[in-house]
Scaffold this motif. Structure first.
Motif, mmCIF file in Angstrom:
data_model
loop_
_atom_site.group_PDB
_atom_site.id
_atom_site.type_symbol
_atom_site.label_atom_id
_atom_site.label_comp_id
_atom_site.label_asym_id
_atom_site.label_seq_id
_atom_site.Cartn_x
_atom_site.Cartn_y
_atom_site.Cartn_z
ATOM 1 N N LYS A 164 22.984 5.171 -2.145
ATOM 2 C CA LYS A 164 23.073 6.526 -2.345
ATOM 3 C C LYS A 164 21.703 7.356 -2.000
ATOM 4 O O LYS A 164 21.727 8.633 -1.726
ATOM 5 C CB LYS A 164 23.263 6.749 -3.820
ATOM 6 N N ALA A 165 20.612 6.652 -2.405
ATOM 7 C CA ALA A 165 19.463 7.350 -2.225
ATOM 8 C C ALA A 165 19.146 7.833 -0.599
ATOM 9 O O ALA A 165 19.142 6.981 0.198
ATOM 10 C CB ALA A 165 18.282 6.662 -2.710
ATOM 11 N N PRO A 166 18.611 8.897 -0.246
ATOM 12 C CA PRO A 166 18.216 9.290 0.962
ATOM 13 C C PRO A 166 17.045 8.485 1.419
ATOM 14 O O PRO A 166 16.144 8.135 0.851
ATOM 15 C CB PRO A 166 18.035 10.752 1.065
ATOM 16 N N LYS A 167 17.225 8.063 2.653
ATOM 17 C CA LYS A 167 16.080 7.439 3.353
ATOM 18 C C LYS A 167 14.789 8.330 3.547
ATOM 19 O O LYS A 167 14.791 9.472 3.869
ATOM 20 C CB LYS A 167 16.652 6.988 4.710
ATOM 21 N N VAL A 168 13.578 7.536 3.154
ATOM 22 C CA VAL A 168 12.456 8.172 3.409
ATOM 23 C C VAL A 168 11.495 7.560 4.319
ATOM 24 O O VAL A 168 11.509 6.223 4.293
ATOM 25 C CB VAL A 168 11.638 8.074 1.968
ATOM 26 N N PRO A 169 10.944 7.908 5.244
ATOM 27 C CA PRO A 169 10.058 7.347 6.153
ATOM 28 C C PRO A 169 9.281 6.335 5.582
ATOM 29 O O PRO A 169 8.542 6.373 4.673
ATOM 30 C CB PRO A 169 9.353 8.486 6.952
ATOM 31 N N ALA A 170 9.060 5.282 6.087
ATOM 32 C CA ALA A 170 8.126 4.005 5.955
ATOM 33 C C ALA A 170 6.834 4.546 5.590
ATOM 34 O O ALA A 170 5.946 4.013 4.788
ATOM 35 C CB ALA A 170 8.091 2.974 6.767
ATOM 36 N N VAL A 171 6.245 5.351 6.584
ATOM 37 C CA VAL A 171 4.756 5.986 6.424
ATOM 38 C C VAL A 171 4.744 6.686 4.733
ATOM 39 O O VAL A 171 3.487 6.868 4.522
ATOM 40 C CB VAL A 171 4.370 6.963 7.460
ATOM 41 N N PHE A 172 5.769 7.287 4.330
ATOM 42 C CA PHE A 172 5.588 7.968 3.042
ATOM 43 C C PHE A 172 5.315 6.851 2.138
ATOM 44 O O PHE A 172 4.295 7.069 1.308
ATOM 45 C CB PHE A 172 6.738 8.503 2.882
ATOM 46 N N PHE A 173 5.823 5.851 2.221
ATOM 47 C CA PHE A 173 5.953 4.703 0.908
ATOM 48 C C PHE A 173 4.202 4.105 1.279
ATOM 49 O O PHE A 173 3.591 3.690 0.183
ATOM 50 C CB PHE A 173 6.792 3.688 1.276
ATOM 51 N N ASP A 174 3.653 3.878 2.481
ATOM 52 C CA ASP A 174 2.358 3.419 2.689
ATOM 53 C C ASP A 174 1.275 4.588 1.905
ATOM 54 O O ASP A 174 0.464 3.927 1.205
ATOM 55 C CB ASP A 174 2.107 3.344 4.210
ATOM 56 N N ILE A 175 1.843 5.690 2.243
ATOM 57 C CA ILE A 175 0.720 6.751 1.637
ATOM 58 C C ILE A 175 0.928 6.807 0.142
ATOM 59 O O ILE A 175 0.030 6.744 -0.661
ATOM 60 C CB ILE A 175 1.052 8.105 2.279
ATOM 61 N N ALA A 176 2.184 6.895 -0.329
ATOM 62 C CA ALA A 176 2.351 6.800 -1.682
ATOM 63 C C ALA A 176 1.636 5.510 -2.527
ATOM 64 O O ALA A 176 1.407 5.838 -3.589
ATOM 65 C CB ALA A 176 3.974 6.888 -1.878
ATOM 66 N N LYS A 177 1.650 4.622 -2.039
ATOM 67 C CA LYS A 177 1.300 3.123 -2.593
ATOM 68 C C LYS A 177 -0.007 3.393 -2.721
ATOM 69 O O LYS A 177 -0.706 3.048 -3.779
ATOM 70 C CB LYS A 177 1.596 2.044 -1.695
ATOM 71 N N SER A 178 -0.748 4.142 -2.064
ATOM 72 C CA SER A 178 -2.361 4.269 -1.701
ATOM 73 C C SER A 178 -2.467 5.557 -2.880
ATOM 74 O O SER A 178 -3.430 5.295 -3.828
ATOM 75 C CB SER A 178 -2.750 4.569 -0.654
ATOM 76 N N ALA A 179 -1.816 6.610 -3.045
ATOM 77 C CA ALA A 179 -2.276 7.807 -3.659
ATOM 78 C C ALA A 179 -1.738 7.187 -5.145
ATOM 79 O O ALA A 179 -2.297 7.884 -6.354
ATOM 80 C CB ALA A 179 -1.109 8.718 -3.210
ATOM 81 N N ALA A 180 -0.770 6.315 -5.151
ATOM 82 C CA ALA A 180 -0.336 5.635 -6.775
ATOM 83 C C ALA A 180 -1.701 5.236 -7.459
ATOM 84 O O ALA A 180 -1.488 5.054 -8.735
ATOM 85 C CB ALA A 180 0.824 5.025 -6.802
ATOM 86 N N ALA A 181 -2.557 4.702 -6.726
ATOM 87 C CA ALA A 181 -3.631 4.110 -7.499
ATOM 88 C C ALA A 181 -4.515 4.921 -7.809
ATOM 89 O O ALA A 181 -5.663 4.620 -8.524
ATOM 90 C CB ALA A 181 -4.414 3.005 -6.256
ATOM 91 N N HIS A 182 -4.624 6.199 -7.584
ATOM 92 C CA HIS A 182 -5.236 7.276 -8.111
ATOM 93 C C HIS A 182 -5.247 7.349 -9.382
ATOM 94 O O HIS A 182 -4.262 7.028 -10.055
ATOM 95 C CB HIS A 182 -5.115 8.632 -7.426
ATOM 96 N N THR A 183 -5.881 8.240 -10.280
ATOM 97 C CA THR A 183 -5.846 8.374 -11.694
ATOM 98 C C THR A 183 -5.253 9.730 -12.107
ATOM 99 O O THR A 183 -5.261 10.047 -13.368
ATOM 100 C CB THR A 183 -7.027 7.940 -12.360
ATOM 101 N N ASP A 184 -5.341 10.636 -11.042
ATOM 102 C CA ASP A 184 -5.024 12.002 -11.289
ATOM 103 C C ASP A 184 -3.620 12.248 -11.902
ATOM 104 O O ASP A 184 -2.542 11.601 -11.289
ATOM 105 C CB ASP A 184 -4.839 12.775 -10.046
ATOM 106 N N PRO A 185 -3.285 12.662 -13.000
ATOM 107 C CA PRO A 185 -1.892 12.635 -13.717
ATOM 108 C C PRO A 185 -0.846 13.261 -12.950
ATOM 109 O O PRO A 185 0.273 13.065 -13.246
ATOM 110 C CB PRO A 185 -2.267 13.309 -15.272
ATOM 111 N N ARG A 186 -1.113 14.137 -11.980
ATOM 112 C CA ARG A 186 -0.118 14.871 -11.025
ATOM 113 C C ARG A 186 0.454 14.223 -10.064
ATOM 114 O O ARG A 186 1.322 14.463 -9.395
ATOM 115 C CB ARG A 186 -0.936 16.317 -10.331
ATOM 116 N N ARG A 187 -0.212 12.726 -9.791
ATOM 117 C CA ARG A 187 0.184 12.139 -8.744
ATOM 118 C C ARG A 187 1.546 12.074 -8.592
ATOM 119 O O ARG A 187 2.477 11.959 -7.646
ATOM 120 C CB ARG A 187 -0.637 10.827 -8.482
ATOM 121 N N TRP A 188 2.281 11.523 -9.832
ATOM 122 C CA TRP A 188 3.809 10.891 -9.720
ATOM 123 C C TRP A 188 4.428 12.355 -9.397
ATOM 124 O O TRP A 188 5.753 12.341 -8.569
ATOM 125 C CB TRP A 188 4.248 10.510 -11.130
ATOM 126 N N GLY A 189 4.287 13.811 -10.052
ATOM 127 C CA GLY A 189 5.121 14.555 -9.665
ATOM 128 C C GLY A 189 4.901 15.318 -8.304
ATOM 129 O O GLY A 189 5.781 15.745 -7.414
#
Length: 285
Positions: free
Chosen positions: A54-79
């Protein structure tokens, strides 16, 4: 407003984001919480599970970027990450990540750059200490303590798997700990520094090595501090030498310059080398 409680990891965010995208939940209606106390204060604490297919497809490059950004500690990152995923899918902005001037894209790139620098520091400044030998396997066991600014242990530890595959090791940090047993890399919750082992003989080896490669003639203190910030010194065995090496650098350079020049040695007699010299028109004086 819908509160989404998650663990502060990329995997936890990804699973929740897939469910939200599948349910077409607008980013403005989501409050991301990775703190249990915060979850109880705001809105409807609803768990949204992923819906297969059901979930729409997201480009693989986004997940690579998101995995790196998620390691940051800025509380805004998830949003911010969810808003980007929404804009790429439901918003139709498929090339959003190729627009460096976009505020969301620029912010995530800044996070990724900061995390990348921290991983580089981790690879450079982790120092293992020997703690024993496994009686069954005979493999040496090592432990290191490191204090990263961001939650980089999962991204940075595969480097050590490749480099130190033949030994068992653990890297302890306040955020999370990595453990390698020769076959599996796994992670456990963070610990305090008191858990790390005290100084051992390997520290003397690090100091001897650092002292031997230190070149006073190429000393640039500002550049050194930029590459090796003071915050890392307390966990580096060789850091105890830095002040004395800097203080003695001028005298060591003078000693090098005043040293008597060594005589030039004649080239060795070798048939192959002689043939090369003749080809180049040289003589063996």
């Amino acid at each position: 407003m819908r509160s989404i409680p998650i663990q502060p990891t990329f995997e936890s965010w990804r699973d929740a984001a897939r469910g939200l995208l599948a349910a077409a939940v607008n980013p403005g209606d989501v409050l991301w919480c990775d703190d249990a106390a915060e979850v109880s204060l705001f809105g409807d604490n609803t768990q949204v599970s992923p819906v297969p297919g059901k979930a729409p497809k997201v480009p693989a490059v986004f997940f690579d970027i998101a995995k790196s950004a998620a390691a940051h500690t800025d509380p805004r990152r998830w949003g911010v990450l969810y808003r980007i995923a929404w804009r790429i899918t439901h918003g139709g902005e498929k090339r959003l990540l190729e627009i460096p001037t976009d505020p969301d894209t620029r912010l995530v790139q800044q996070w990724c750059k900061a995390v990348g620098r921290e991983i580089h520091k981790m690879h450079a400044f982790v120092r293992f200490r020997r703690v024993g030998v496994d009686e069954e396997t005979g493999r040496e066991q090592f432990v290191a303590w490191f204090e990263p600014v961001y939650q980089t242990i999962r991204l940075g530890s595969p480097f050590f798997v490749k480099r130190f595959a033949s030994m068992d090791w653990s890297i302890l940090t306040p955020h999370e700990c990595a453990h390698w047993d020769g076959g599996t890399l796994h992670f456990t919750p963070g610990v305090s520094k008191e858990t790390a082992p005290d100084e051992d003989a390997l520290d003397d080896l690090w100091r001897a090595y650092y002292g031997s490669i230190f070149n006073p003639a190429r000393l640039k203190v500002n550049a050194m501090r930029s590459e090796m910030p003071n915050k890392y010194w307390k966990n580096l065995p060789e850091a105890s030498l830095i002040k004395s090496l800097i203080a003695e650098s001028q005298q060591r350079v003078k000693t090098m310059l005043d040293a008597e020049e060594l005589p030039v040695k004649h080239a060795p007699k070798n048939a192959y080398l002689e043939s090369l010299r003749r080809m180049n028109g040289e003589t063996n004086d």
